[in-house]
Motif scaffolding. Structure first.
Motif, short mmCIF file in Angstrom:
data_model
loop_
_atom_site.label_atom_id
_atom_site.label_comp_id
_atom_site.label_asym_id
_atom_site.label_seq_id
_atom_site.Cartn_x
_atom_site.Cartn_y
_atom_site.Cartn_z
N SER A 157 0.81 -1.23 0.00
CA SER A 157 0.00 0.00 0.00
C SER A 157 0.83 1.27 0.00
O SER A 157 0.31 2.36 -0.30
CB SER A 157 -0.92 0.01 1.22
OG SER A 157 -0.18 0.05 2.43
N LEU B 112 -6.47 8.63 -1.11
CA LEU B 112 -7.52 7.63 -1.05
C LEU B 112 -7.95 7.40 0.39
O LEU B 112 -7.15 7.57 1.32
CB LEU B 112 -7.03 6.30 -1.66
CG LEU B 112 -6.57 6.33 -3.12
CD1 LEU B 112 -5.96 4.99 -3.51
CD2 LEU B 112 -7.72 6.68 -4.05
N SER B 113 -9.17 6.97 0.53
CA SER B 113 -9.66 6.62 1.87
C SER B 113 -9.09 5.27 2.28
O SER B 113 -8.57 4.51 1.45
CB SER B 113 -11.18 6.57 1.88
OG SER B 113 -11.65 5.51 1.06
N SER C 26 -10.66 2.60 3.16
CA SER C 26 -11.38 1.50 2.52
C SER C 26 -10.97 1.34 1.06
O SER C 26 -10.87 0.21 0.55
CB SER C 26 -12.89 1.73 2.62
OG SER C 26 -13.26 2.94 1.96
N GLU C 27 -10.70 2.45 0.37
CA GLU C 27 -10.26 2.38 -1.02
C GLU C 27 -8.88 1.74 -1.12
O GLU C 27 -8.62 0.93 -2.03
CB GLU C 27 -10.25 3.78 -1.63
CG GLU C 27 -11.62 4.36 -1.89
CD GLU C 27 -11.57 5.80 -2.38
OE1 GLU C 27 -12.44 6.19 -3.18
OE2 GLU C 27 -10.65 6.54 -1.94
N GLU D 237 -7.56 -0.39 1.02
CA GLU D 237 -7.72 -1.81 1.35
C GLU D 237 -8.30 -2.58 0.16
O GLU D 237 -7.87 -3.71 -0.13
CB GLU D 237 -8.63 -1.96 2.56
CG GLU D 237 -8.74 -3.39 3.05
CD GLU D 237 -9.48 -3.50 4.38
OE1 GLU D 237 -9.76 -4.62 4.80
OE2 GLU D 237 -9.77 -2.44 4.99
N GLU D 238 -9.22 -1.98 -0.54
CA GLU D 238 -9.83 -2.64 -1.71
C GLU D 238 -8.79 -2.86 -2.81
O GLU D 238 -8.73 -3.94 -3.42
CB GLU D 238 -10.98 -1.78 -2.24
CG GLU D 238 -11.68 -2.38 -3.45
CD GLU D 238 -12.79 -1.48 -3.98
OE1 GLU D 238 -13.33 -1.80 -5.06
OE2 GLU D 238 -13.11 -0.47 -3.32
N LYS D 239 -7.97 -1.85 -3.07
CA LYS D 239 -6.96 -1.97 -4.13
C LYS D 239 -5.87 -2.96 -3.75
O LYS D 239 -5.41 -3.73 -4.60
CB LYS D 239 -6.35 -0.59 -4.42
CG LYS D 239 -7.29 0.36 -5.15
CD LYS D 239 -6.60 1.66 -5.48
CE LYS D 239 -7.51 2.58 -6.31
NZ LYS D 239 -7.76 2.01 -7.65
#
Length: 340
Positions: free
Chosen positions: A123, A132-133, A135-136, A138-140
């Motif tokens: 990350s 990015l937030s 959650s964004e 973590e999603e990526k």
């Protein structure tokens, strides 16, 4: 015809080395790269090959600005149709394009910080380049981990808990997380076992198809190069001496140095005997290169012209470039010469 992504123009890299203990003597200059030029197209894999010390890794690091080139240009074609010299960018302009050119390093053990979890390692480029937030991010990270074959439940572990192949998958995920257009792979599989090498090569090829990535693949293993490449550039003593499409170069080499390298490629058939070309003499000293063609002290085909005049990298047709005075005259052996 694919669009150009990169134009490397007359790239040079010199290192200053103290010659002796004399205080007033100027330091010696070693030229590791000498007027290296080539073009790179979107979606292709261009492999750079040559023996140790020929300048392959230095070339890759200069392109990504891991080290500063002495002179030359790396002209990067942006997605909006513009063209900029990547080496001259500064500040915000550099940061804007930095995320589009990434690198995978040779050693999966030293290229990952032991103090960071796998999640933090992957990350980190996102946090440095995007807003990015949580959650964004973590999603990526989860998405790229799945694409590179990593177990998502292990992302909070540290690198020491993983094998060499898994660590290289982590390094690949880190290089991909910022959605780059170009990745320089510096001996990305040389430290891995044979079976793991095949897995990582197949992974790189799959990701290239999925994400439309362009690779510069630096390697000394010609068997792998033959499998992954679209084109191959052969380097000797800081210069490109031959560049061609992979099939053409392996079947019809036009430079004696390429012929010698190809003779070392192992044959899959144990009953097939192959004549290995053993280069005689010492590898030239980059601090004091020989006159004329730098390969002539070890070349079996040399003439007086080779000793006196340095050949230029010239086109001989079909996208084939060679730096040899006798490229059109020599009948050299390729990998499949016995079958032709």
């Amino acid at each position: 015809m694919a669009k150009r992504l990169l134009d490397v123009v007359n790239l040079n890299k010199e290192f200053q080395v103290k010659s002796d203990k004399t205080f007033f003597r100027k330091p010696a200059s070693i030229r590791v790269l000498s007027d290296v030029s080539f073009e790179l197209y979107e979606g292709e894999t261009l492999s750079i090959v040559g023996e140790s010390g020929c300048g392959k890794t230095t070339l890759g690091r200069c392109i990504v600005r891991g080290m500063n080139a002495t002179s030359g240009q790396v002209l990067y074609h942006t997605e909006d149709g513009g063209r900029v010299d990547f080496l001259s960018l500064r500040g915000k302009d550099f940061k804007k394009l930095r995320k589009e050119i990434q690198m995978i390093f040779q050693d999966p053990y030293s290229s990952l910080s032991p103090r960071m979890s796998v999640y933090d390692i992957i990350s980190e480029p996102l946090l440095a380049n995007f807003k990015l937030s949580k959650s964004e991010v973590e999603e990526k990270v989860t998405d790229i981990a799945q694409k590179t074959g990593l177990n998502v439940s292990y992302l909070r572990r540290y690198p020491h808990a993983f094998s060499g192949g898994q660590r290289q998958r982590i390094a690949i995920a880190r290089s991909l997380i910022s959605n780059p257009r170009l990745i320089v792979c510096d001996e990305a599989v040389s430290a891995l076992d044979v079976s793991i090498k095949a897995q990582i090569i197949n992974l790189l090829k799959d990701l290239q198809q999925q994400l439309q990535i362009t690779y510069i693949f630096i390697s000394h293993d010609l068997s792998i190069v033959q499998n992954i490449s679209d084109r191959v550039a052969v380097m000797h003593l800081g210069k490109i001496v031959e560049l061609a499409h992979v099939e053409l170069l392996f079947k019809q080499p036009k430079h004696p140095y390429t012929e010698a390298l190809l003779s070392a490629v192992p044959e899959p058939d144990p009953d097939l005997k192959k004549d290995r070309i053993i280069l005689e003499g010492e590898v030239p000293n980059p601090a004091n290169p020989p006159s004329g063609c730098h390969f002539h002290p070890r070349c079996a085909y040399k003439t007086d012209l080779c000793v006196k005049k340095e050949p230029e990298l010239m086109s001989i047709g079909d996208g084939h470039y060679v730096a040899c005075h006798y490229a059109n005259d020599l009948k050299l052996r390729g990998v499949n010469h016995d079958e032709s």
